[in-house]
Scaffold this motif. Structure first.
Motif, PDB file in Angstrom:
ATOM      1  N   PHE A 153       0.828  -1.200   0.000  1.00  0.00           N
ATOM      2  CA  PHE A 153       0.000   0.000   0.000  1.00  0.00           C
ATOM      3  C   PHE A 153       0.868   1.259   0.000  1.00  0.00           C
ATOM      4  O   PHE A 153       0.534   2.265  -0.628  1.00  0.00           O
ATOM      5  CB  PHE A 153      -0.921  -0.010   1.221  1.00  0.00           C
ATOM      6  CG  PHE A 153      -1.863   1.162   1.289  1.00  0.00           C
ATOM      7  CD1 PHE A 153      -3.067   1.127   0.605  1.00  0.00           C
ATOM      8  CD2 PHE A 153      -1.540   2.285   2.032  1.00  0.00           C
ATOM      9  CE1 PHE A 153      -3.939   2.208   0.658  1.00  0.00           C
ATOM     10  CE2 PHE A 153      -2.407   3.371   2.091  1.00  0.00           C
ATOM     11  CZ  PHE A 153      -3.612   3.329   1.396  1.00  0.00           C
ATOM     12  N   ILE A 154       2.001   1.185   0.677  1.00  0.00           N
ATOM     13  CA  ILE A 154       2.884   2.350   0.782  1.00  0.00           C
ATOM     14  C   ILE A 154       3.785   2.483  -0.448  1.00  0.00           C
ATOM     15  O   ILE A 154       3.998   3.586  -0.962  1.00  0.00           O
ATOM     16  CB  ILE A 154       3.739   2.251   2.056  1.00  0.00           C
ATOM     17  CG1 ILE A 154       2.843   2.261   3.302  1.00  0.00           C
ATOM     18  CG2 ILE A 154       4.751   3.395   2.124  1.00  0.00           C
ATOM     19  CD1 ILE A 154       3.590   1.980   4.584  1.00  0.00           C
ATOM     20  N   ILE A 155       4.307   1.369  -0.953  1.00  0.00           N
ATOM     21  CA  ILE A 155       5.322   1.408  -2.000  1.00  0.00           C
ATOM     22  C   ILE A 155       4.742   1.554  -3.407  1.00  0.00           C
ATOM     23  O   ILE A 155       5.321   2.217  -4.267  1.00  0.00           O
ATOM     24  CB  ILE A 155       6.195   0.135  -1.934  1.00  0.00           C
ATOM     25  CG1 ILE A 155       6.993   0.111  -0.631  1.00  0.00           C
ATOM     26  CG2 ILE A 155       7.134   0.053  -3.117  1.00  0.00           C
ATOM     27  CD1 ILE A 155       7.969   1.261  -0.480  1.00  0.00           C
TER      28      ILE A 155
ATOM     29  N   ILE B 272       5.090   9.339   2.462  1.00  0.00           N
ATOM     30  CA  ILE B 272       5.224   7.881   2.386  1.00  0.00           C
ATOM     31  C   ILE B 272       6.576   7.420   2.952  1.00  0.00           C
ATOM     32  O   ILE B 272       6.695   6.307   3.477  1.00  0.00           O
ATOM     33  CB  ILE B 272       5.039   7.362   0.953  1.00  0.00           C
ATOM     34  CG1 ILE B 272       6.112   7.902   0.009  1.00  0.00           C
ATOM     35  CG2 ILE B 272       3.651   7.675   0.439  1.00  0.00           C
ATOM     36  CD1 ILE B 272       6.033   7.294  -1.384  1.00  0.00           C
ATOM     37  N   GLY B 273       7.604   8.282   2.884  1.00  0.00           N
ATOM     38  CA  GLY B 273       8.888   7.927   3.478  1.00  0.00           C
ATOM     39  C   GLY B 273       8.791   7.784   4.987  1.00  0.00           C
ATOM     40  O   GLY B 273       9.255   6.801   5.568  1.00  0.00           O
ATOM     41  N   PHE B 274       8.184   8.776   5.639  1.00  0.00           N
ATOM     42  CA  PHE B 274       8.027   8.720   7.095  1.00  0.00           C
ATOM     43  C   PHE B 274       7.093   7.574   7.513  1.00  0.00           C
ATOM     44  O   PHE B 274       7.321   6.908   8.526  1.00  0.00           O
ATOM     45  CB  PHE B 274       7.495  10.050   7.628  1.00  0.00           C
ATOM     46  CG  PHE B 274       8.550  11.108   7.785  1.00  0.00           C
ATOM     47  CD1 PHE B 274       9.603  10.920   8.674  1.00  0.00           C
ATOM     48  CD2 PHE B 274       8.494  12.280   7.048  1.00  0.00           C
ATOM     49  CE1 PHE B 274      10.592  11.890   8.818  1.00  0.00           C
ATOM     50  CE2 PHE B 274       9.474  13.248   7.189  1.00  0.00           C
ATOM     51  CZ  PHE B 274      10.531  13.055   8.071  1.00  0.00           C
ATOM     52  N   LEU B 275       6.048   7.336   6.739  1.00  0.00           N
ATOM     53  CA  LEU B 275       5.120   6.263   7.064  1.00  0.00           C
ATOM     54  C   LEU B 275       5.800   4.898   6.971  1.00  0.00           C
ATOM     55  O   LEU B 275       5.622   4.046   7.862  1.00  0.00           O
ATOM     56  CB  LEU B 275       3.918   6.314   6.121  1.00  0.00           C
ATOM     57  CG  LEU B 275       2.811   5.286   6.362  1.00  0.00           C
ATOM     58  CD1 LEU B 275       2.240   5.425   7.768  1.00  0.00           C
ATOM     59  CD2 LEU B 275       1.713   5.433   5.320  1.00  0.00           C
TER      60      LEU B 275
ATOM     61  N   ILE C  77      13.504   7.075   0.055  1.00  0.00           N
ATOM     62  CA  ILE C  77      12.326   7.784  -0.461  1.00  0.00           C
ATOM     63  C   ILE C  77      12.296   9.221   0.058  1.00  0.00           C
ATOM     64  O   ILE C  77      11.907  10.153  -0.661  1.00  0.00           O
ATOM     65  CB  ILE C  77      11.046   7.027  -0.069  1.00  0.00           C
ATOM     66  CG1 ILE C  77      10.960   5.698  -0.835  1.00  0.00           C
ATOM     67  CG2 ILE C  77       9.799   7.867  -0.350  1.00  0.00           C
ATOM     68  CD1 ILE C  77       9.811   4.815  -0.415  1.00  0.00           C
ATOM     69  N   LEU C  78      12.737   9.413   1.294  1.00  0.00           N
ATOM     70  CA  LEU C  78      12.760  10.767   1.861  1.00  0.00           C
ATOM     71  C   LEU C  78      13.718  11.695   1.113  1.00  0.00           C
ATOM     72  O   LEU C  78      13.557  12.927   1.167  1.00  0.00           O
ATOM     73  CB  LEU C  78      13.153  10.703   3.345  1.00  0.00           C
ATOM     74  CG  LEU C  78      12.075  10.147   4.286  1.00  0.00           C
ATOM     75  CD1 LEU C  78      12.635   9.968   5.691  1.00  0.00           C
ATOM     76  CD2 LEU C  78      10.852  11.060   4.308  1.00  0.00           C
ATOM     77  N   ILE C  79      14.704  11.135   0.422  1.00  0.00           N
ATOM     78  CA  ILE C  79      15.616  11.957  -0.383  1.00  0.00           C
ATOM     79  C   ILE C  79      14.834  12.749  -1.431  1.00  0.00           C
ATOM     80  O   ILE C  79      15.171  13.892  -1.757  1.00  0.00           O
ATOM     81  CB  ILE C  79      16.690  11.075  -1.049  1.00  0.00           C
ATOM     82  CG1 ILE C  79      17.644  10.519   0.019  1.00  0.00           C
ATOM     83  CG2 ILE C  79      17.472  11.848  -2.109  1.00  0.00           C
ATOM     84  CD1 ILE C  79      18.700   9.580  -0.529  1.00  0.00           C
TER      85      ILE C  79
ATOM     86  N   VAL D 172      16.249  -3.876   8.031  1.00  0.00           N
ATOM     87  CA  VAL D 172      17.276  -3.002   7.450  1.00  0.00           C
ATOM     88  C   VAL D 172      16.883  -2.608   6.029  1.00  0.00           C
ATOM     89  O   VAL D 172      17.018  -1.445   5.622  1.00  0.00           O
ATOM     90  CB  VAL D 172      18.652  -3.701   7.464  1.00  0.00           C
ATOM     91  CG1 VAL D 172      19.654  -2.922   6.614  1.00  0.00           C
ATOM     92  CG2 VAL D 172      19.167  -3.833   8.892  1.00  0.00           C
ATOM     93  N   GLY D 173      16.377  -3.588   5.269  1.00  0.00           N
ATOM     94  CA  GLY D 173      15.959  -3.296   3.906  1.00  0.00           C
ATOM     95  C   GLY D 173      14.850  -2.267   3.845  1.00  0.00           C
ATOM     96  O   GLY D 173      14.888  -1.329   3.033  1.00  0.00           O
ATOM     97  N   PHE D 174      13.854  -2.409   4.716  1.00  0.00           N
ATOM     98  CA  PHE D 174      12.742  -1.462   4.727  1.00  0.00           C
ATOM     99  C   PHE D 174      13.181  -0.074   5.194  1.00  0.00           C
ATOM    100  O   PHE D 174      12.720   0.943   4.666  1.00  0.00           O
ATOM    101  CB  PHE D 174      11.623  -1.983   5.622  1.00  0.00           C
ATOM    102  CG  PHE D 174      10.897  -3.170   5.056  1.00  0.00           C
ATOM    103  CD1 PHE D 174      10.792  -3.348   3.690  1.00  0.00           C
ATOM    104  CD2 PHE D 174      10.332  -4.111   5.892  1.00  0.00           C
ATOM    105  CE1 PHE D 174      10.128  -4.435   3.158  1.00  0.00           C
ATOM    106  CE2 PHE D 174       9.659  -5.209   5.374  1.00  0.00           C
ATOM    107  CZ  PHE D 174       9.556  -5.377   4.004  1.00  0.00           C
ATOM    108  N   VAL D 175      14.061  -0.011   6.184  1.00  0.00           N
ATOM    109  CA  VAL D 175      14.534   1.288   6.684  1.00  0.00           C
ATOM    110  C   VAL D 175      15.342   2.011   5.611  1.00  0.00           C
ATOM    111  O   VAL D 175      15.194   3.227   5.407  1.00  0.00           O
ATOM    112  CB  VAL D 175      15.359   1.093   7.965  1.00  0.00           C
ATOM    113  CG1 VAL D 175      16.071   2.388   8.349  1.00  0.00           C
ATOM    114  CG2 VAL D 175      14.465   0.641   9.118  1.00  0.00           C
ATOM    115  N   ILE D 176      16.215   1.277   4.922  1.00  0.00           N
ATOM    116  CA  ILE D 176      16.978   1.872   3.822  1.00  0.00           C
ATOM    117  C   ILE D 176      16.030   2.439   2.763  1.00  0.00           C
ATOM    118  O   ILE D 176      16.236   3.542   2.243  1.00  0.00           O
ATOM    119  CB  ILE D 176      17.928   0.835   3.200  1.00  0.00           C
ATOM    120  CG1 ILE D 176      19.056   0.497   4.168  1.00  0.00           C
ATOM    121  CG2 ILE D 176      18.513   1.352   1.882  1.00  0.00           C
ATOM    122  CD1 ILE D 176      19.967  -0.611   3.677  1.00  0.00           C
TER     123      ILE D 176
END
Length: 424
Positions: free
Chosen positions: A243-245, A390-393, A309-311, A300-304
């Motif tokens: 839903f997010i990606i 979506i990055g923060f979520l 995305i926040l970039i 780790v993969g999801f956090v990266i």
């Protein structure tokens, strides 16, 4: 001397077909997105084109999964490619006539979606039939690598093709890509896993009999999937993550076109960065599994991915966004490889197509809502703020998954399943 064992020609024929289809999908995304935007369209209109096709493909794959378990999966792949080639031939004629009806574009995309569902149902369980279980891990690694190369080269090629030759020619090339991909699969012969029933070609009698038995076959697959509460929680997690990606497929073309004021060629470079990130993830996964458990690797993969995305919410040089998308792809692929390797070994042959098509359906069930919501939010808030949201979520959701040990069962799928079940 280092020797690299090779897989049989059937594997490479299948790889050619799948890589060609992957490049065709990239070309379709770029061409249609820019076609709509060039004719004064908005993000919500792109959503209206993609969303119905996604729903049709999703439901079709759910119906076809049990069917593919009972009959020859090879013919599902062939027919699916031919369906997609017909859709893109019609799309070419539609664009040449300079028609801009969202309704017509959506209808042709739905035809392509049905073809994609056929390919999904067939390919979900076809690999072990042509390479054997002992070579499955090697085959999966080669699939990851070649898919990544296809994303690098395919994205750049698609962007340049659309930018220099025009959208009509690009869509005509797409027709040839899927037609060739389907034709090549005809020459595949099974050499791996054996099935305990004849792989019959579908006929009228066979189809009628199967339709009567479909509810029973589907229910068997559902029971097989929902055998533990822990697995149900993982499926729920995948729904949230999709839903997010998934809105990125809408947000990226708009970001390039409206925010960066760049051409389709740069969007192709962005899509190529996804492939580069996937290749990097395949190199580092082996070392990570030595020191970290699978739950941590997935987190780790999801956090990266979230941080990358926040970039896109920052005002940076355009090449920084290429780097950011590459990192996001690396994070997503780190997580997906852990899932896919474990599941491919766990699911038995008779349930494979049902299992993966049902997983695909559940995992993607919220994507149509996500696409419509994304189109609306991008038009209202702007694409930069959308990336920030979506990055923060995703970052918040990832940390919650880790805290509640949602993916702990993948540490050893076959041995720790019941142990993890008791801990919940």
């Amino acid at each position: 001397m280092l020797s690299i064992p090779l897989l049989n020609k059937n594997f490479w024929i299948l790889r050619f077909s799948e890589v060609a289809a992957l490049c065709g999908n990239q070309l379709a995304l770029i061409a249609i997105s820019f076609y709509v935007l060039n004719h004064g369209g908005h993000a919500i209109q792109i959503s209206y084109i993609f969303m119905p096709a996604f729903i049709v493909g999703l439901v079709s794959s759910l119906v076809l999964g049990p069917f593919a378990d009972q009959y020859d999966r090879k013919y599902f792949i062939i027919t699916g490619n031919f369906f997609k080639s017909i859709a893109w031939l019609a799309m070419t004629l539609f664009v040449v006539m300079n028609k801009t009806s969202v309704f017509m574009l959506s209808g042709l995309f739905m035809l392509s979606g049905i073809g994609g569902a056929m390919m999904t149902a067939g390919s979900s369980g076809f690999l072990p039939e042509i390479v054997g279980r002992k070579q499955l891990q090697k085959a999966f690694q080669l699939i990851t690598g070649t898919d990544s190369m296809a994303k690098i080269l395919g994205g750049s090629f698609a962007g340049v093709l659309v930018g220099f030759l025009g959208i009509p020619i690009a869509l005509c090339v797409n027709f040839l890509v899927f037609f060739t991909a389907g034709f090549s699969v005809i020459f595949i012969k099974r050499s791996g896993g054996k099935r305990n029933f004849p792989c019959r070609q579908p006929s009228r009698t066979v189809i009628v009999n199967f339709v009567k038995k479909w509810p029973h076959h589907f229910w068997q697959g559902f029971i097989f999937m929902m055998q533990s509460r822990s697995f149900m929680m993982m499926v729920f997690a995948l729904i949230i993550l999709q839903f997010i990606i998934s809105p990125l497929q809408i947000a990226l073309p708009i970001f390039v076109k409206t925010h960066l004021k760049e051409s389709s060629s740069f969007l192709g470079f962005l899509m190529s960065a996804e492939g580069a990130g996937a290749i990097l993830s395949s190199f580092i996964l082996g070392k990570l599994t030595i020191t970290l458990n699978k739950n941590i690797i997935i987190t780790v993969g999801f956090v990266i991915t979230a941080l990358s995305i926040l970039i896109f919410s920052l005002h940076l040089d355009k090449w920084a966004y290429v780097f950011g998308l590459g990192l996001a792809s690396m994070g997503i692929n780190l997580s997906s490889m852990v899932f896919n390797i474990a599941l491919m070994h766990h699911v038995q042959d008779d349930y494979r197509s049902r299992f993966f098509t049902l997983l695909f359906f559940i995992e993607n069930s919220m994507v149509p809502v996500s696409l419509i919501l994304a189109g609306y939010l991008i038009d209202q808030l702007g694409v930069v703020r959308f990336f920030s949201a979506i990055g923060f979520l995703l970052l918040l959701i990832s940390l919650l998954f880790f805290y509640f040990k949602t993916f702990c069962c993948l540490q050893d799928f076959s041995q720790d399943w019941m142990l993890c079940e008791n801990e919940m």
